[in-house]
Write an enzyme that holds these catalytic residues in place. Structure first.
Site, PDB file in Angstrom:
ATOM      1  N   SER A 111       0.861  -1.156  -0.093  1.00 58.90           N
ATOM      2  CA  SER A 111       0.007  -0.089  -0.063  1.00 58.90           C
ATOM      3  C   SER A 111       0.718   1.260  -0.034  1.00 58.90           C
ATOM      4  O   SER A 111       1.896   1.347   0.405  1.00 58.90           O
ATOM      5  CB  SER A 111      -0.884  -0.042   1.165  1.00 58.90           C
ATOM      6  N   SER A 112       0.392   2.349  -0.527  1.00 56.51           N
ATOM      7  CA  SER A 112       0.992   3.499  -0.523  1.00 56.51           C
ATOM      8  C   SER A 112       1.328   3.986   0.613  1.00 56.51           C
ATOM      9  O   SER A 112       2.338   5.114   0.943  1.00 56.51           O
ATOM     10  CB  SER A 112       0.242   4.673  -1.362  1.00 56.51           C
ATOM     11  N   CYS A 113       0.657   3.696   1.742  1.00 56.10           N
ATOM     12  CA  CYS A 113       1.095   3.992   3.295  1.00 56.10           C
ATOM     13  C   CYS A 113       2.510   3.781   3.783  1.00 56.10           C
ATOM     14  O   CYS A 113       2.785   4.162   4.877  1.00 56.10           O
ATOM     15  CB  CYS A 113       0.025   3.646   4.124  1.00 56.10           C
ATOM     16  N   TYR A 140       0.447  -1.204  10.105  1.00 57.22           N
ATOM     17  CA  TYR A 140       0.268  -2.016   8.706  1.00 57.22           C
ATOM     18  C   TYR A 140       1.479  -1.437   7.946  1.00 57.22           C
ATOM     19  O   TYR A 140       1.874  -2.383   7.220  1.00 57.22           O
ATOM     20  CB  TYR A 140      -1.074  -1.301   8.146  1.00 57.22           C
ATOM     21  N   LYS A 144       4.140  -4.178   6.143  1.00 55.71           N
ATOM     22  CA  LYS A 144       4.190  -4.178   4.428  1.00 55.71           C
ATOM     23  C   LYS A 144       5.682  -3.740   4.306  1.00 55.71           C
ATOM     24  O   LYS A 144       5.901  -4.452   3.164  1.00 55.71           O
ATOM     25  CB  LYS A 144       3.149  -3.041   4.043  1.00 55.71           C
TER      26      LYS A 144
END
Ligand code: GDP
Length: 323
Positions: A111-113, A140, A144
């Site tokens: 994810s972009s986070c 999260y 990742k």
């Protein structure tokens, strides 16, 4: 990646989720005939022995990791342990099992986070680990980032070509419409729909409306996943952003969904809820130079998702509200 044929054995972990189910649809459409799946009650991916056993028994030629504990800003903030632990275990077990079973084709989805909160925009792949993360979803994000590093470690040490694709905020059919745990786009579809049904009631949305977000239809991500699975990518590009390269404010999103759902009441911004990061726009040049770009326009994608929501509204109410 590559050397795959239409009868290659492809294991899609997380095939019941929004992302996994879109990838299964796309693979079937492309003519792949040997898809391997297991539900979470058949296989708990947090269990190392069971995961290794499953991969050994099923001997996939490719593994796609779409299984994850996911959720919006409130869920991330409220369940830090589950977001960190479940995601770490799922990734570690799958990546290790794939490596030990000599699977050379693996796509890990994140994810972009993962990018730093204050990183320059648009976000380039090279900005990874150059600054502190956004606090509301760091659990999260850290999981990742660890998954990306596991793939890179195997690529570096054992010559694998495991690839990490980082999609921006996703939406589409099979999304989570539970208001406590969902992301903004499905939450707004549901809120505006229900407010319209109830005589154009005021809709409460969160934060200031000023943050900007980029939204990608999950079918675009599925297409990108299959594209990068099929194409040989050099080892410099083992982390690739997948997005549209365009963002809008949360206020603009609310107005767009208001128009699509036909809502004619007021919008109320609840400032007691967090804004989260102010912007996280992806730089998508690497993907486009390698030959993939997003196709689905935001308004078309939201209209299609709203149609899916209307067709499934009864089951969404029963299953997802009961959580
Ligand atoms: P994020 O992209 O990780 O921050 O996750 P979200 O998709 O949950 O939230 C994106 C932005 O939308 C944040 O600024 C939220 O405060 C805002 N937002 C506005 N209304 C809602 C809502 O009803 N649900 C959610 N999840 N976010 C909302």
């Amino acid at each position: 990646m590559s050397n795959l044929t239409k009868d290659s054995r492809i294991y899609i972990a997380g095939h019941r989720g929004m992302v996994g189910s879109a990838i299964v649809r796309k693979l079937k459409k492309e003519g792949y005939t040997n898809l391997i799946t297991a539900t979470s009650s058949e296989l708990d991916l947090r269990n190392q022995a069971d995961t290794e056993d499953f991969v050994k028994t099923n001997r996939p030629d490719a593994v796609i990791i779409a299984a994850a504990r996911v959720g919006g800003i409130l869920a991330n903030n409220s369940y830090p342990w589950q977001f960190l632990y479940d995601n770490l275990m799922i990734e570690a077990n799958l990546i290790k099992a794939a490596h030990e079973c000599d699977v050379n084709n693996l796509v890990f989805l994140g994810s972009s986070c993962i990018y730093p909160k204050e990183a320059l925009q648009p976000l380039k792949e090279s900005y990874l680990l150059t600054g502190p993360l956004e606090r509301t979803n760091e659990w999260y994000a850290i999981a990742k980032i660890s998954g990306i590093k596991m793939c890179q470690a195997l690529n570096k040490q054992y010559g694998r070509s495991y690839m990490s694709l980082m999609p921006t905020n996703l939406y589409g059919p099979e999304d989570n419409f539970d208001l406590k745990t969902s992301h903004v786009l499905p939450a707004m579809i549901r809120k505006f729909h229900e407010a319209t049904e109830n005589g154009n009631q005021t809709v409460n949305v969160w934060g200031s409306g000023k943050p900007m977000r980029e939204f990608l239809h999950v079918d675009d991500l599925a297409e990108a996943t299959v594209f990068f699975l099929e194409n040989e990518i050099d080892s410099e590009n083992d982390l690739i952003n997948i997005g549209t390269g365009k963002d809008i404010t949360i206020k603009q999103l609310a107005e767009l969904i208001q128009r699509i759902t036909g809502h004619e009441g007021e919008i109320n911004w609840d400032s007691s809820k967090p804004d989260g990061t102010m912007r996280k726009l992806m730089d998508v040049n690497v993907a486009s130079e390698l030959g993939w770009t997003a196709k689905i326009k935001l308004e078309d994608g939201i209209r299609e998702t709203y149609r899916w929501f209307l067709e499934n509204v009864e089951s969404i109410k029963e299953v997802k509200m009961a959580d």
